[in-house]
Enzyme design. Structure first.
Site, PDB file in Angstrom:
ATOM      1  N   SER A 157       1.234  -0.750   0.074  1.00 52.29           N
ATOM      2  CA  SER A 157       0.160  -0.031  -0.015  1.00 52.29           C
ATOM      3  C   SER A 157       1.135   1.080   0.085  1.00 52.29           C
ATOM      4  CB  SER A 157      -1.594   0.010   1.203  1.00 52.29           C
ATOM      5  OG  SER A 157      -2.323   0.881   1.049  1.00 52.29           O
ATOM      6  N   GLU A 185      -9.833  -4.869  -7.992  1.00 51.81           N
ATOM      7  CA  GLU A 185      -9.793  -3.797  -9.094  1.00 51.81           C
ATOM      8  C   GLU A 185     -12.049  -4.533  -9.384  1.00 51.81           C
ATOM      9  OE1 GLU A 185      -8.593  -5.094 -12.859  1.00 51.81           O
ATOM     10  OE2 GLU A 185      -8.594  -7.863 -12.429  1.00 51.81           O
ATOM     11  N   HIS A 242      -7.579  -5.804  -0.540  1.00 48.86           N
ATOM     12  CA  HIS A 242      -6.180  -4.776  -0.406  1.00 48.86           C
ATOM     13  C   HIS A 242      -5.967  -5.708   1.022  1.00 48.86           C
ATOM     14  CE1 HIS A 242      -3.828  -0.832  -0.757  1.00 48.86           C
ATOM     15  NE2 HIS A 242      -3.481  -1.209   0.318  1.00 48.86           N
TER      16      HIS A 242
END
Length: 315
Positions: free
Chosen positions: A182, A242, A295
């Site tokens: 990240s 995504e 994530h």
């Protein structure tokens, strides 16, 4: 009325107390103690009047170091990932024929004092490229978030920290890797452009390339003008960065989540970054999409991929 029991007496009683666990009587062998990371030590390093030190966790494999020294895997967000990386080394590296890991290696986790997995304020400053900005607190009464401190942090890592590690174990300066996720992945990419010879392997997982209007792209342009010699780069992202994960499809905030995914464009930008880096003479750049991960859940697989990339056997 019974007499009060001293703490020492209570501990002694605990050490000889029978407990019932799952219907079975078990003799407690002694008082509970904090768990340890086998083979690891921790120490605080750096800092000044304005900023606390960093909390460093150093793991060195058992036995004598190789003639050339230990390969070293440096980890950003050390509080969140160091234990996982150490377990990968301890469990997998001793069995090269089963894992493809060429040798044992040392691990350096760069974290912050405290027990939380992430220190939002400090990582926002340390991991983001200049010039930076100021952002309001995430929560009422929280700290204002400042960004743009990556240059100072990079200097700390490549000078103060590297020296401290070398004082504690024999290291191979030609085999050094940096892993970040990240904001940490953003820092890896920025550091690559500023000091491409600092590490042999660079691993950026789900890098926040979009941050501050994709300011890091300007640094990549500088790298293109002065091609480095030899850095190997692995970029990673989760498939559910995504598109929404199945468990998020019916969430009340699903539209807001879709909007964030569309704004950050993590997979798209990471693919584009891989292709751009691969066109630079002297850089080897690879992309891997990790299926079934968001994530926040991509980290264990990303760390496994990082170790395989850094320590893979040749032939």
């Amino acid at each position: 009325m019974s007499a009060p029991v001293s703490r020492r007496t209570a501990v002694g009683l605990l050490a000889t107390t029978w407990m019932t666990l799952g219907g079975h009587s078990v003799l407690a062998a002694g008082p509970d103690e904090p768990a340890r990371l086998a083979g690891a030590v921790s120490f605080d390093l750096g800092g000044d009047a304005d900023r606390p030190p960093w909390r460093i966790t150093l793991y060195v494999p058992p036995g004598a170091a190789p003639v050339d020294g230990w390969p070293v895997l440096y980890l950003l967000d050390g509080n969140a990932v160091t234990g996982t990386a150490i377990d990968i080394e301890r469990v997998q590296a001793p069995y090269p024929d089963a894992t493809g890991i060429a040798s044992r290696f040392a691990v350096v986790g760069i974290g912050y004092p405290g027990d939380e997995a992430h220190d939002a304020s400090r990582r926002s400053w340390d991991y983001t490229p200049p010039p930076g900005r100021s952002y309001p607190p995430h929560k009422p009464g929280g700290l204002t978030l400042r960004t743009g401190g990556a240059d100072a942090f990079l200097h700390f890592v490549t000078t103060t920290l590297r020296s401290a590690v070398a004082q504690r174990c024999l290291v191979d300066p030609s085999r050094q890797a940096l892993f970040g996720h990240s904001f940490g992945g953003l820092f890896v990419l920025y550091a690559l452009t500023q000091a491409p010879a600092a590490f042999s392997h660079w691993i950026a997982a789900s890098p926040s390339i979009y941050w501050d209007d994709a300011v890091v792209l300007g640094s990549i342009a500088g790298l293109e003008r002065g091609p480095p010699n030899g850095p190997q780069v692995l970029l990673l992202a989760g498939a559910y960065e995504e598109a929404l994960a199945p468990f998020q499809q019916d969430a009340p905030d699903r539209e807001a989540r879709r909007a964030r995914l569309a704004s950050t464009r993590t997979v798209e930008l990471t693919r584009e970054m891989t292709e751009r880096l691969s066109r630079i003479s002297g850089v080897t750049s690879t992309f891997s999409l990790i299926p079934g991960r968001t994530h926040m859940t991509v980290l264990p697989e990303a760390l496994n991929a990082a170790v395989a990339f850094f320590m893979q056997r040749s032939g």
